[in-house]
Design an enzyme around this catalytic site. Structure first.
Site, PDB file in Angstrom:
ATOM      1  N   ASP A 150      -6.307   1.067   0.810  1.00 52.38           N
ATOM      2  CA  ASP A 150      -6.137   0.962   2.176  1.00 52.38           C
ATOM      3  C   ASP A 150      -7.779   0.693   2.637  1.00 52.38           C
ATOM      4  OD1 ASP A 150      -7.766   3.168   1.945  1.00 52.38           O
ATOM      5  OD2 ASP A 150      -6.098   4.491   1.654  1.00 52.38           O
TER       6      ASP A 150
ATOM      7  N   LYS B 257       0.607  -1.121   0.110  1.00 54.45           N
ATOM      8  CA  LYS B 257       0.096  -0.048   0.065  1.00 54.45           C
ATOM      9  C   LYS B 257       0.868   1.129  -0.064  1.00 54.45           C
ATOM     10  CE  LYS B 257      -2.105   3.426   2.290  1.00 54.45           C
ATOM     11  NZ  LYS B 257      -1.468   4.389   3.478  1.00 54.45           N
TER      12      LYS B 257
END
Length: 211
Positions: free
Chosen positions: A139, A121
DNA sequence: ATCCCGAGGG
DNA sequence: CCCTCTGGAT
């Protein structure tokens, strides 16, 4: 509604209302962004922005952060989530950048992910925000909103699966912006606990409308 | 009690 | 796959 139509509606709305979305993390160079994103795990951007001015003033580049003690870094970040882990990650990240990348922030997914504290991420956020590459960082907001709006199937139960689903439908030129759009929507309207459906512009095709 | 721009380790 | 790290806001 067909999935393709859902994406069209989503892109159409946000293109008109948020044509130039940006991260809400404050930063002035790639090193500061990388540091802020590592700190942002399970923590609001607002809180990160409260502590980064002093942190960046003390550690303006990887060299000074790499030479710092974990305890000192901890003292600057004690009010964020997981401060012990993050203090270790930040120092380790800076050391790795000095030792393996000549003090420069890496530019590839693999190199970024090789840094302590940097997962898929965070690496995608750097590639997308700094280099405008068409990568989708998934996320908690992107994950939740994608499912609710039917942009990712419920069978996509991992961030990677949601990422692949989104990437298959969003035109590359819109990917960096779509990342921010999904976060904006999740943060201010499609909240995890009490989503503000009454003011949601995409409610008519949402799969999980709350009363 | 739940959530916030997760990552590392078992 | 699971678990842990962990503070602040609501």
């Amino acid at each position: 509604m067909l999935k393709k139509e859902r994406f069209r509606r989503f892109i159409e709305y946000f293109t008109e209302h948020y044509p130039e979305p940006q991260t809400e993390l404050n930063f002035s160079n790639p090193f500061e962004l990388l540091t802020a994103v590592i700190l942002s795990a399970q923590c609001t951007d607002k809180r990160i922005n409260q502590i980064t001015p002093a942190l960046f003033a003390r550690f303006a580049e990887p060299e000074s952060l790499a030479a710092a003690s974990v305890d000192e870094v901890f003292s600057y970040i004690r009010s964020v989530s997981y401060p012990n882990n993050k203090a270790k990650h930040l120092v380790g990240m800076a050391k790795a950048i000095m030792e393996r990348f000549g003090g420069e922030i890496p530019t590839t997914l693999a190199d970024l992910q090789s840094l302590p504290g940097v997962g898929r991420k965070t690496a995608h956020v750097i590639l997308s925000v700094v280099y405008n590459e068409p990568t989708m960082a998934v996320d908690t907001h992107v994950f939740r909103v994608s499912h609710r709006l039917g942009l990712a199937p419920l069978t996509a139960t991992t961030p990677l699966a949601v990422e692949k689903s989104l990437m298959a439908y969003i035109p590359k030129v819109h990917v960096p912006k779509a990342h921010h759009w999904l976060i904006l929507h999740g943060r201010y309207i499609c909240l995890a606990r009490s989503p503000k459906c009454s003011i949601c512009p995409l409610l008519d095709f949402c799969k999980y409308p709350q009363s």
